[in-house]
Design a protein around this motif. Sequence first.
Motif, PDB file in Angstrom:
ATOM      1  N   UNK A  90       0.810  -1.216   0.000  1.00  0.00           N
ATOM      2  CA  UNK A  90       0.000   0.000   0.000  1.00  0.00           C
ATOM      3  C   UNK A  90       0.847   1.271   0.000  1.00  0.00           C
ATOM      4  N   UNK A  91       1.886   1.302   0.866  1.00  0.00           N
ATOM      5  CA  UNK A  91       2.813   2.443   0.908  1.00  0.00           C
ATOM      6  C   UNK A  91       2.121   3.783   1.116  1.00  0.00           C
ATOM      7  N   UNK A  92       1.127   3.823   2.001  1.00  0.00           N
ATOM      8  CA  UNK A  92       0.465   5.087   2.323  1.00  0.00           C
ATOM      9  C   UNK A  92       1.336   5.896   3.274  1.00  0.00           C
ATOM     10  N   UNK A  93       1.240   7.202   3.199  1.00  0.00           N
ATOM     11  CA  UNK A  93       2.030   8.055   4.098  1.00  0.00           C
ATOM     12  C   UNK A  93       1.378   8.094   5.475  1.00  0.00           C
ATOM     13  N   UNK A  94       2.171   8.440   6.500  1.00  0.00           N
ATOM     14  CA  UNK A  94       1.641   8.556   7.853  1.00  0.00           C
ATOM     15  C   UNK A  94       0.553   9.628   7.918  1.00  0.00           C
ATOM     16  N   UNK A  95       0.753  10.706   7.174  1.00  0.00           N
ATOM     17  CA  UNK A  95      -0.218  11.796   7.168  1.00  0.00           C
ATOM     18  C   UNK A  95      -1.558  11.342   6.591  1.00  0.00           C
ATOM     19  N   UNK A  96      -1.497  10.542   5.532  1.00  0.00           N
ATOM     20  CA  UNK A  96      -2.736  10.026   4.925  1.00  0.00           C
ATOM     21  C   UNK A  96      -3.482   9.129   5.902  1.00  0.00           C
ATOM     22  N   UNK A  97      -2.747   8.261   6.568  1.00  0.00           N
ATOM     23  CA  UNK A  97      -3.362   7.359   7.542  1.00  0.00           C
ATOM     24  C   UNK A  97      -3.967   8.148   8.694  1.00  0.00           C
ATOM     25  N   UNK A  98      -3.252   9.174   9.159  1.00  0.00           N
ATOM     26  CA  UNK A  98      -3.696   9.952  10.314  1.00  0.00           C
ATOM     27  C   UNK A  98      -4.918  10.802  10.016  1.00  0.00           C
ATOM     28  N   UNK A  99      -4.894  11.512   8.912  1.00  0.00           N
ATOM     29  CA  UNK A  99      -5.916  12.516   8.647  1.00  0.00           C
ATOM     30  C   UNK A  99      -7.040  12.050   7.725  1.00  0.00           C
ATOM     31  N   UNK A 100      -6.804  10.992   6.941  1.00  0.00           N
ATOM     32  CA  UNK A 100      -7.804  10.601   5.941  1.00  0.00           C
ATOM     33  C   UNK A 100      -8.376   9.204   6.138  1.00  0.00           C
ATOM     34  N   UNK A 101      -7.765   8.390   6.996  1.00  0.00           N
ATOM     35  CA  UNK A 101      -8.270   7.020   7.162  1.00  0.00           C
ATOM     36  C   UNK A 101      -8.780   6.778   8.578  1.00  0.00           C
ATOM     37  N   UNK A 102      -7.919   6.884   9.576  1.00  0.00           N
ATOM     38  CA  UNK A 102      -8.323   6.556  10.940  1.00  0.00           C
ATOM     39  C   UNK A 102      -9.512   7.378  11.455  1.00  0.00           C
ATOM     40  N   UNK A 103      -9.592   8.694  11.171  1.00  0.00           N
ATOM     41  CA  UNK A 103     -10.754   9.446  11.678  1.00  0.00           C
ATOM     42  C   UNK A 103     -12.093   8.916  11.188  1.00  0.00           C
ATOM     43  N   UNK A 104     -12.129   8.348   9.998  1.00  0.00           N
ATOM     44  CA  UNK A 104     -13.388   7.809   9.472  1.00  0.00           C
ATOM     45  C   UNK A 104     -13.896   6.681  10.359  1.00  0.00           C
ATOM     46  N   UNK A 105     -12.973   5.876  10.895  1.00  0.00           N
ATOM     47  CA  UNK A 105     -13.363   4.810  11.810  1.00  0.00           C
ATOM     48  C   UNK A 105     -14.002   5.353  13.078  1.00  0.00           C
ATOM     49  N   UNK A 106     -13.471   6.469  13.587  1.00  0.00           N
ATOM     50  CA  UNK A 106     -14.032   7.092  14.791  1.00  0.00           C
ATOM     51  C   UNK A 106     -15.451   7.574  14.524  1.00  0.00           C
ATOM     52  N   UNK A 107     -15.640   8.307  13.411  1.00  0.00           N
ATOM     53  CA  UNK A 107     -16.961   8.854  13.099  1.00  0.00           C
ATOM     54  C   UNK A 107     -17.963   7.727  12.816  1.00  0.00           C
ATOM     55  N   UNK A 108     -17.531   6.717  12.085  1.00  0.00           N
ATOM     56  CA  UNK A 108     -18.424   5.610  11.730  1.00  0.00           C
ATOM     57  C   UNK A 108     -18.879   4.851  12.970  1.00  0.00           C
ATOM     58  N   UNK A 109     -17.956   4.615  13.875  1.00  0.00           N
ATOM     59  CA  UNK A 109     -18.286   3.855  15.075  1.00  0.00           C
ATOM     60  C   UNK A 109     -19.367   4.554  15.882  1.00  0.00           C
ATOM     61  N   UNK A 110     -19.268   5.887  16.000  1.00  0.00           N
ATOM     62  CA  UNK A 110     -20.258   6.635  16.766  1.00  0.00           C
ATOM     63  C   UNK A 110     -21.650   6.524  16.128  1.00  0.00           C
ATOM     64  N   UNK A 111     -21.728   6.740  14.817  1.00  0.00           N
ATOM     65  CA  UNK A 111     -23.021   6.715  14.130  1.00  0.00           C
ATOM     66  C   UNK A 111     -23.611   5.309  14.093  1.00  0.00           C
ATOM     67  N   UNK A 112     -22.767   4.329  13.844  1.00  0.00           N
ATOM     68  CA  UNK A 112     -23.260   2.958  13.729  1.00  0.00           C
ATOM     69  C   UNK A 112     -23.653   2.373  15.079  1.00  0.00           C
ATOM     70  N   UNK A 113     -23.070   2.900  16.154  1.00  0.00           N
ATOM     71  CA  UNK A 113     -23.426   2.412  17.482  1.00  0.00           C
ATOM     72  C   UNK A 113     -24.903   2.663  17.776  1.00  0.00           C
ATOM     73  N   UNK A 114     -25.419   3.818  17.347  1.00  0.00           N
ATOM     74  CA  UNK A 114     -26.827   4.143  17.580  1.00  0.00           C
ATOM     75  C   UNK A 114     -27.712   3.113  16.893  1.00  0.00           C
ATOM     76  N   UNK A 115     -27.419   2.849  15.624  1.00  0.00           N
ATOM     77  CA  UNK A 115     -28.216   1.901  14.845  1.00  0.00           C
ATOM     78  C   UNK A 115     -28.121   0.502  15.433  1.00  0.00           C
ATOM     79  N   UNK A 116     -26.887   0.084  15.728  1.00  0.00           N
ATOM     80  CA  UNK A 116     -26.673  -1.270  16.243  1.00  0.00           C
ATOM     81  C   UNK A 116     -27.370  -1.461  17.580  1.00  0.00           C
TER      82      UNK A 116
END
Length: 434
Positions: free
Chosen positions: A36-62
Amino acid sequence: MEKWLKISLLLSIFGVLKEFRPIEPFITEFLTNPPLNLSKETVTFEIYPIGVYSNMLELIIVFLVTDYFRYQPVIVTSAISGLIVYLILSFGKTLIWMQATQIFYGLFLAGDIAYYSYIYAKVDKEHFQEVTSHTRSAYLLGRTISGVTSQLCVTYNLLTYYQMNFLTIGGLSLAVLWSLSLPKVEHSFYFHRKTEETVEENAIGRSSSTIIRNDDVTGDSNNFADVIRTMGKDIKYTMSSAKIIFPILWSVVATSCYYQVLSFVQLLWHHIAKSNGEDQELWNGAVETTYTLLGAVGTLSASKIKLRWDEFGNLICGVSIFFMAVMLFIMSQTGILWIAYATLITFNIIYQVTITFVNSEIAKGLKEDSYGLIFGFTMFLSLTMQTIITLIFVNGLKLSFRLQFVSYCCYLLPFGLIFLSKALLTISRRFCIN
């Protein structure tokens, strides 16, 4: 074998399988290395935060559908979501696919509500303590096996990060298959409550049983509205209790920070390992195993301590938050990887021990049928706070790895002062009375 023990064993085996994810302690290394060779900045700002936001929204539904569909289908769906995450990691090659994994991962984590509450809807109350021990032990065993496996693979170059991902796929594939064997639940706490059985005499003198059930709520909007109102009343009742509002506040603040740290700590370790022109060996798997086991020991020890919460509860909450903040500050400043590892282990032990006291105190003030609701609601508040932290410090200010952890430290300190102030007020009042 007794029925309740068989069900507990089935669920515990599922728990071990779903926690066997050897790639997870090294997921940042997986993303930032070939293929994959993604940069640390990409992982930090564009990937991991999506998991945080998704978990919060999906928790309500689940949370809502868990009670409605009676647990087992949600457990199966959660396991499938986890499997999809690691299949995409293996075969997806673009940033969009990596971001998609975080959405499924959020659903996978949210499914823990069904995993931990399923057993309470399936067995009698007299076995609650035993089955709680079984499911918790299964979690710890799965994490331990996963951590040891991943560290052995990395230390002895047995498998690459990419190959380790297929071990994770294997474990989750077995988890999906095993989840299908879990018995279905006949009743739940809100949508499908147990009702009384009435016995009537028929025309020829035989007794017939008529069970008034409330299982079919799909076509009755009033039933759904009644359930929501009942949930709202239970939450309002709990939040109006002066005795447990402060334990809930501690749980929300500390848990939000705890999950935020675990979400981003690998990036800090990666940064430290690569700093000063050196390439220090990573022991992430061993560290995960260590803090899992020590956290378990701390939790078990805390459960044996008889604590006078009215006198010392706020003091414990304040001191624990203060030391958690200190660990985060040290972690943010050190250039030595082993110090960063040691501070995370200490941070985890403090959290696990204190949350044991806090959850016990919260449970004492709850109505019996509202345990799942209130702990689920508390988790939702925690994830909401984590989302706000991520929005401000990660995506908003785009702080460096070290400054992010300084900001988490600063987030904890004001709440620590609130608890310590209340503790001092309680102590001073007691002295005045005496």
